[in-house]
Write a protein that holds these residues in place. Sequence first.
Motif, short mmCIF file in Angstrom:
data_model
loop_
_atom_site.label_atom_id
_atom_site.label_comp_id
_atom_site.label_asym_id
_atom_site.label_seq_id
_atom_site.Cartn_x
_atom_site.Cartn_y
_atom_site.Cartn_z
N PRO A 68 0.81 -1.23 0.00
CA PRO A 68 0.00 0.00 0.00
C PRO A 68 0.83 1.27 0.00
O PRO A 68 0.34 2.32 -0.41
CB PRO A 68 -0.83 -0.12 1.29
CG PRO A 68 -0.09 -1.09 2.14
CD PRO A 68 0.59 -2.04 1.21
N TRP A 69 2.08 1.18 0.47
CA TRP A 69 2.94 2.38 0.53
C TRP A 69 3.72 2.61 -0.76
O TRP A 69 4.45 3.58 -0.86
CB TRP A 69 3.90 2.28 1.71
CG TRP A 69 4.85 1.10 1.62
CD1 TRP A 69 6.07 1.08 1.02
CD2 TRP A 69 4.62 -0.21 2.12
NE1 TRP A 69 6.64 -0.16 1.11
CE2 TRP A 69 5.77 -0.99 1.79
CE3 TRP A 69 3.58 -0.83 2.82
CZ2 TRP A 69 5.89 -2.33 2.14
CZ3 TRP A 69 3.70 -2.16 3.17
CH2 TRP A 69 4.84 -2.90 2.84
N LYS A 70 3.57 1.71 -1.73
CA LYS A 70 4.28 1.85 -2.99
C LYS A 70 3.30 2.27 -4.09
O LYS A 70 2.14 1.86 -4.10
CB LYS A 70 4.97 0.55 -3.39
CG LYS A 70 6.20 0.22 -2.56
CD LYS A 70 6.88 -1.04 -3.09
CE LYS A 70 8.15 -1.35 -2.33
NZ LYS A 70 9.21 -0.35 -2.61
N SER A 71 3.79 3.05 -5.04
CA SER A 71 2.97 3.45 -6.18
C SER A 71 2.68 2.24 -7.06
O SER A 71 3.30 1.18 -6.93
CB SER A 71 3.69 4.52 -7.00
OG SER A 71 4.84 3.96 -7.63
N GLY A 113 -0.93 5.98 -17.38
CA GLY A 113 -1.38 7.21 -16.76
C GLY A 113 -1.68 7.08 -15.28
O GLY A 113 -1.93 8.08 -14.60
N PHE A 114 -1.65 5.84 -14.76
CA PHE A 114 -1.93 5.62 -13.34
C PHE A 114 -0.68 5.20 -12.58
O PHE A 114 -0.76 4.72 -11.45
CB PHE A 114 -3.01 4.54 -13.18
CG PHE A 114 -4.38 4.98 -13.61
CD1 PHE A 114 -5.27 5.52 -12.69
CD2 PHE A 114 -4.77 4.88 -14.93
CE1 PHE A 114 -6.52 5.93 -13.09
CE2 PHE A 114 -6.03 5.29 -15.34
CZ PHE A 114 -6.91 5.83 -14.42
N GLN A 137 -6.06 4.38 -4.03
CA GLN A 137 -6.67 5.36 -4.94
C GLN A 137 -7.28 4.69 -6.17
O GLN A 137 -7.77 5.39 -7.06
CB GLN A 137 -5.62 6.38 -5.38
CG GLN A 137 -5.05 7.21 -4.22
CD GLN A 137 -3.89 8.08 -4.65
OE1 GLN A 137 -3.00 7.64 -5.38
NE2 GLN A 137 -3.89 9.33 -4.17
N LEU A 138 -7.27 3.37 -6.22
CA LEU A 138 -7.76 2.62 -7.37
C LEU A 138 -9.03 1.85 -7.02
O LEU A 138 -9.26 1.49 -5.87
CB LEU A 138 -6.70 1.63 -7.85
CG LEU A 138 -5.31 2.18 -8.21
CD1 LEU A 138 -4.40 1.04 -8.60
CD2 LEU A 138 -5.41 3.21 -9.32
N SER A 139 -9.84 1.57 -8.04
CA SER A 139 -10.99 0.70 -7.86
C SER A 139 -10.52 -0.75 -7.70
O SER A 139 -9.36 -1.08 -7.95
CB SER A 139 -11.92 0.80 -9.08
OG SER A 139 -11.28 0.22 -10.22
N GLY A 140 -11.44 -1.62 -7.29
CA GLY A 140 -11.10 -3.03 -7.14
C GLY A 140 -10.59 -3.65 -8.43
O GLY A 140 -9.60 -4.39 -8.43
N GLY A 141 -11.25 -3.34 -9.54
CA GLY A 141 -10.83 -3.88 -10.82
C GLY A 141 -9.46 -3.37 -11.24
O GLY A 141 -8.65 -4.11 -11.81
N MET A 142 -9.18 -2.11 -10.95
CA MET A 142 -7.87 -1.55 -11.30
C MET A 142 -6.77 -2.18 -10.46
O MET A 142 -5.67 -2.46 -10.95
CB MET A 142 -7.89 -0.03 -11.12
CG MET A 142 -8.80 0.68 -12.12
SD MET A 142 -9.08 2.41 -11.69
CE MET A 142 -7.58 3.14 -12.30
N ALA A 174 7.92 -2.26 -16.56
CA ALA A 174 6.69 -2.04 -15.79
C ALA A 174 5.75 -1.09 -16.50
O ALA A 174 4.52 -1.30 -16.52
CB ALA A 174 7.04 -1.51 -14.40
N MET A 175 6.29 -0.04 -17.12
CA MET A 175 5.45 0.89 -17.87
C MET A 175 4.76 0.18 -19.03
O MET A 175 3.58 0.41 -19.32
CB MET A 175 6.31 2.05 -18.40
CG MET A 175 6.86 2.96 -17.30
SD MET A 175 5.61 4.02 -16.55
CE MET A 175 5.37 5.23 -17.84
N ASP A 176 5.51 -0.70 -19.70
CA ASP A 176 4.93 -1.47 -20.80
C ASP A 176 3.79 -2.36 -20.31
O ASP A 176 2.73 -2.43 -20.95
CB ASP A 176 6.01 -2.31 -21.46
CG ASP A 176 5.45 -3.17 -22.60
OD1 ASP A 176 4.87 -2.59 -23.54
OD2 ASP A 176 5.58 -4.41 -22.54
#
Length: 285
Positions: free
Chosen positions: A108-111, A145-146, A153-158, A134-136
């Motif tokens: 949770p503390w990592k992007s 973009g996320f 900050q993301l939905s469950g599906g994301m 990772a970007m790929d």
Amino acid sequence: MGGNHPRRTPAAPGQADEPAGIEIVGLTKRYLTPKGETFTAIKDVTVSVEPGQFCSIVGPTGCGKSTTLAQVSGLERPSAGSVKVGSHIVDGITSGVSYMFQADALFPWKSVLNNVMMGPILLGTPKREATELAMDWLRRVGLAGFEDRYPHQLSGGMRKRVAMAAALINNPRILLMDEPFGALDVQTKAIMQNELLKLWEELRPSVLFITHDLDEAVALSDRVVIMTTSPGSVKDIFDIDLPRPRGNVQEIRHEKRFLDLQGQIWDSLKDEVTRAYARTAGAAA
């Protein structure tokens, strides 16, 4: 069949690796309960997953599906029997394996970006290369973009998309999935199933997929294994001959062959579900 086989060196992230099958033979796992009694979770489980095959395990709650995955991953040791990945007996953490859990196993503390690049970094990939990789993968799972967002900050599906990218970025030989879409709503679940099939078609790892959803198992799989109530053992194995690629799981579910297969498998599964319910209802009475 001792533990002196040579250790496998993982392939570099993003590079192709040899396919590997899974051979589970006579697998039994016993635990000690807090009262000191012996509990047998699975007993004499024998299952084969061919290299590049998608195999689902379905059974009632408590039948040992997750326990079976833990033995394949090497997170636990069997009480009896054996597991082979490729030609090697599993006697520790299995290299070339990715594990996707029902809960989001994200830091949770990592992007988002840092979560996805963790695998390559741990395998010694230089940071710049790991970032590009990772970007790929974030583009491939529709999250460009996320990169700088955090899991909360993301939905469950994301979050599931992030978890899938993190599981696949190292191009695993084996993908273990423990009810990864169980908590999602119906629409998001269908989207994630289609995403998984598309990515699996590209990489073709051998998949062992745990689910309570019989329709999901039939729509995704080449083979469906039915397990009995506890202690879990293999009751039936069904080969799924629906043609591939399977572009849309929602459309597949209306096809006659799908309905025929679903009906045959349910005939085998329903007795086990009924027994499991009766056992838990009796225990609660």
